[in-house]
Design a protein around this motif. Structure first.
Motif, mmCIF file in Angstrom:
data_model
loop_
_atom_site.group_PDB
_atom_site.id
_atom_site.type_symbol
_atom_site.label_atom_id
_atom_site.label_comp_id
_atom_site.label_asym_id
_atom_site.label_seq_id
_atom_site.Cartn_x
_atom_site.Cartn_y
_atom_site.Cartn_z
ATOM 1 N N HIS A 109 -2.807 3.427 -8.613
ATOM 2 C CA HIS A 109 -2.676 3.439 -10.009
ATOM 3 C C HIS A 109 -1.050 3.814 -9.917
ATOM 4 O O HIS A 109 -0.548 3.514 -11.184
ATOM 5 C CB HIS A 109 -3.430 4.445 -10.721
ATOM 6 N N GLU A 110 -0.406 4.552 -9.156
ATOM 7 C CA GLU A 110 1.066 4.813 -9.788
ATOM 8 C C GLU A 110 1.974 3.924 -9.482
ATOM 9 O O GLU A 110 3.016 3.838 -9.733
ATOM 10 C CB GLU A 110 1.547 6.037 -8.810
ATOM 11 N N LEU A 111 1.507 2.643 -8.979
ATOM 12 C CA LEU A 111 2.217 1.707 -8.535
ATOM 13 C C LEU A 111 2.093 0.628 -9.583
ATOM 14 O O LEU A 111 2.678 -0.464 -9.352
ATOM 15 C CB LEU A 111 2.384 1.208 -7.073
ATOM 16 N N ARG A 112 1.237 0.755 -10.387
ATOM 17 C CA ARG A 112 0.931 -0.490 -11.440
ATOM 18 C C ARG A 112 2.001 -0.142 -12.605
ATOM 19 O O ARG A 112 2.106 0.700 -13.180
ATOM 20 C CB ARG A 112 -0.701 -0.264 -11.774
ATOM 21 N N ASN A 113 2.265 -1.267 -13.249
ATOM 22 C CA ASN A 113 3.093 -1.546 -14.452
ATOM 23 C C ASN A 113 4.395 -0.809 -14.489
ATOM 24 O O ASN A 113 4.832 -0.024 -15.466
ATOM 25 C CB ASN A 113 2.029 -0.933 -15.572
ATOM 26 N N VAL A 114 4.967 -0.500 -13.216
ATOM 27 C CA VAL A 114 6.206 0.037 -13.357
ATOM 28 C C VAL A 114 7.005 -0.706 -12.332
ATOM 29 O O VAL A 114 8.234 -0.418 -12.180
ATOM 30 C CB VAL A 114 5.943 1.607 -12.311
ATOM 31 N N GLY A 115 6.911 -1.761 -12.141
ATOM 32 C CA GLY A 115 7.722 -3.072 -11.334
ATOM 33 C C GLY A 115 7.697 -2.976 -10.087
ATOM 34 O O GLY A 115 8.486 -3.543 -9.185
ATOM 35 N N ALA A 116 6.555 -2.244 -9.435
ATOM 36 C CA ALA A 116 6.559 -2.195 -7.756
ATOM 37 C C ALA A 116 6.041 -3.596 -7.503
ATOM 38 O O ALA A 116 5.386 -4.502 -8.171
ATOM 39 C CB ALA A 116 5.299 -1.175 -7.643
ATOM 40 N N ASN A 121 -1.886 -6.924 -12.853
ATOM 41 C CA ASN A 121 -3.006 -6.415 -13.412
ATOM 42 C C ASN A 121 -4.124 -7.262 -13.018
ATOM 43 O O ASN A 121 -4.696 -8.236 -13.652
ATOM 44 C CB ASN A 121 -2.899 -6.225 -14.889
#
Length: 551
Positions: A109-116, A121
């Motif tokens: 979850h910490e790597l979602r929607n942050v440009g990783a 989605n």
């Protein structure tokens, strides 16, 4: 407990629970994030794995395997667009009620929607087509994680059979490090649970009497036990080419497309006077003319569906029953001494085709000859012309048929046929457009040493469009619909290690090339215009048979 220990327990339990509830095969598309699950499946002593680097082809391969085996098959990919490439096959599985188990690995979850990187989605990605979907929690030091896996797989297993049968999806976010503990094979300890499928039979089935036109499409359920009903004097039984019960039913009517494409308004009135009911069973039939007839005829129609998501096409039925087809039809149809006679017309048409086809040398004649001379019992048919030509020229009715007719697309046909070929010897019939669409599917035959015979009808374009209204608009037809590709498939055969034969005339076709073992490709060169004219000529010959018959 370390992350590696927690991850190992989670993914090893997942694979073991999937095996427990009937999934014994997994098609893996290699990737990094799916590493622990792929390794768990490879280590499981009773899980058969296949490796296909193209996710779209991998998913269609699984569908072909499901169709023949009638067992759930899993697919596994990494995160990102890999998961999106499953969507065409998942939609086909949803429309065809196939228990495809979709396993997608995901970024935590910490790597979602942050440009990783490689993160999209994936939540509820397949919601329009799956019967059940779940996202598992991140592996952590807790028995809760393992219980969650077991509980979700129990819930998921309820959709692998029965009236809600269909695809399911499991999304698994995974943190690094990704490697599990390869020594923990002791975690594989599940015992297979036999399917406890309940038989659904509606209450208060109203018995129907009189003359009945029974129209049977594709079903998952075997209808062989219904042979006595099919042979009632008061029942005419029409069967789609995908209904393999037709192989054993001497009175089954299989030339219905040619019958209903030539019936007049007077014929329809005669049918309305002769019959009392139409009973439609299973999926809608392939034949467009039969569906058009159903939309015109003024008779009460009853739909019998084995699945809760009933398909009323092509016309809303007067009554619908859902559940076990064998039980429903036994309760629904009463035998009488009134006699029907449409099967006689079917025999006349098949005899006419066998006689007049000798005067032709088009794709239809090639189809006729190959079906007569091949030893395989299973064929996989591409959409467009192959399934329609099979329906017309299969006068002997001795072959089992499989096809992707949920969405009726041409994508993934090669891969699906190869999946079917892992279960039984298979011959694929396909056109040049569909062949090109999934040509990299041939790779799996090489990687997994799967024997198959591929018959490619190369008429340099989309032959089926010549039979549609847009054919009359000559200015735009070739570019937009005819789409000539100018392809020579001998190069593909060499690339994927197939024995290759190029056929231009009937004399080039031999029993030896049709019935040899290994990987075989037969490219039949034909002409679209000539195919159109010869097909139309045979239709005229059959029209005479239909119009002289007394309904």
């Amino acid at each position: 407990m370390s992350h590696t220990e927690s991850l190992t327990k989670q993914v090893f339990t997942l694979v073991d629970e999937l095996y427990k509830y009937g999934m014994t095969s997994l098609v893996i598309s290699p990737g990094s994030r799916s590493t622990p699950i792929a390794i768990a499946a490879e280590l499981h002593p009773k899980m058969k794995t296949y490796v296909h680097p193209d996710e779209r082809g991998a998913a269609y391969f699984a569908l072909g395997k499901i169709k023949v085996s009638k067992r759930p098959v899993g697919i596994l990919c990494t995160s990102g667009t890999a998961a999106a490439n499953y969507l065409p096959a998942v939609s086909e599985a949803g429309l065809s009620h196939l228990p495809l188990v979709v396993i997608t690995s995901d970024r935590p979850h910490e790597l979602r929607n942050v440009g990783a990187p490689q993160a999209i989605n994936q939540t509820n990605m397949y919601q329009n087509f799956v019967r059940y979907q779940v996202e598992l929690p991140i592996a952590e030091n807790s028995d809760v994680t393992i219980n969650e896996v077991k509980n979700r797989i129990i819930q998921m297993s309820m959709f692998l059979s029965g009236i809600n049968r269909g695809p399911v999806a499991i999304n698994i976010p995974i943190r690094e490090p990704l490697m599990p503990d390869l020594t923990r094979t002791d975690l594989f300890k599940a015992t297979r649970v036999e399917s406890n499928e309940s038989v659904t039979v509606p209450k208060n089935i109203t018995v129907i009497k009189g003359k009945i036109l029974l129209i049977i499409g594709e079903t998952i359920e075997s209808l062989d036990p219904l042979e006595p009903v099919f042979n009632f004097k008061n029942v005419d039984t029409i069967m789609d080419p995908r209904q393999n019960t037709r192989v054993f039913q001497k009175n089954a009517i299989t030339s219905h497309d040619l019958i209903f494409s030539h019936v007049t308004e007077e014929h329809i009135k005669s049918i309305e006077k002769s019959y009392d009911y139409i009973v439609r069973v299973g999926e809608p039939v392939t034949s467009k003319s039969t569906n058009q007839f159903l939309g015109k005829v003024n008779l009460p129609q009853i739909l019998v569906s084995e699945f809760i998501d009933v398909k009323p096409y092509p016309v809303t039925p007067n009554k619908t029953y859902v559940g076990n087809i064998t039980q429903i039809l036994r309760c629904l149809i009463e035998e009488s001494d009134e006699e029907t006679n449409l099967y006689k017309l079917d025999n006349n048409i098949r005899e006419s085709i066998a006689k007049h086809v000798q005067n032709h040398d088009d794709e239809g004649r090639f189809m006729y000859e190959i079906l007569k001379r091949m030893n395989d019992k299973n064929v996989f048919l591409s959409s467009s012309m192959p399934i329609r030509d099979f329906e017309r020229y299969d006068v002997d009715r001795r072959l089992n048929v499989y096809a992707n007719r949920g969405a009726n697309g041409i994508d993934g046909v090669v891969s699906s046929a190869l999946g079917a070929a892992t279960e039984a010897p298979t011959t694929l019939f396909i056109g040049d457009i569909a062949m090109n669409h999934d040509i990299n599917g041939l790779l799996l035959s090489k990687l997994e040493k799967i024997d198959i015979t591929v018959v490619v009808f190369n008429n340099n374009g989309g032959n089926i469009f010549s039979y549609l209204p847009q054919y009359q608009e000559k200015m735009h037809f070739e570019r937009l619909f005819g789409t000539p590709l100018d392809l020579d498939f001998s190069h593909a055969a060499k690339f994927y290690d197939f024995n290759y034969y190029r056929v231009k005339t009937l004399d080039d076709l031999t029993d030896q090339m049709l019935n040899q073992s290994g990987r075989v490709m037969i490219e039949i060169i034909t002409d679209r215009e000539d195919n159109l004219h010869q097909h139309q000529q045979l239709r005229k010959e059959v029209a005479t048979v239909v119009q002289s018959f007394e309904f």
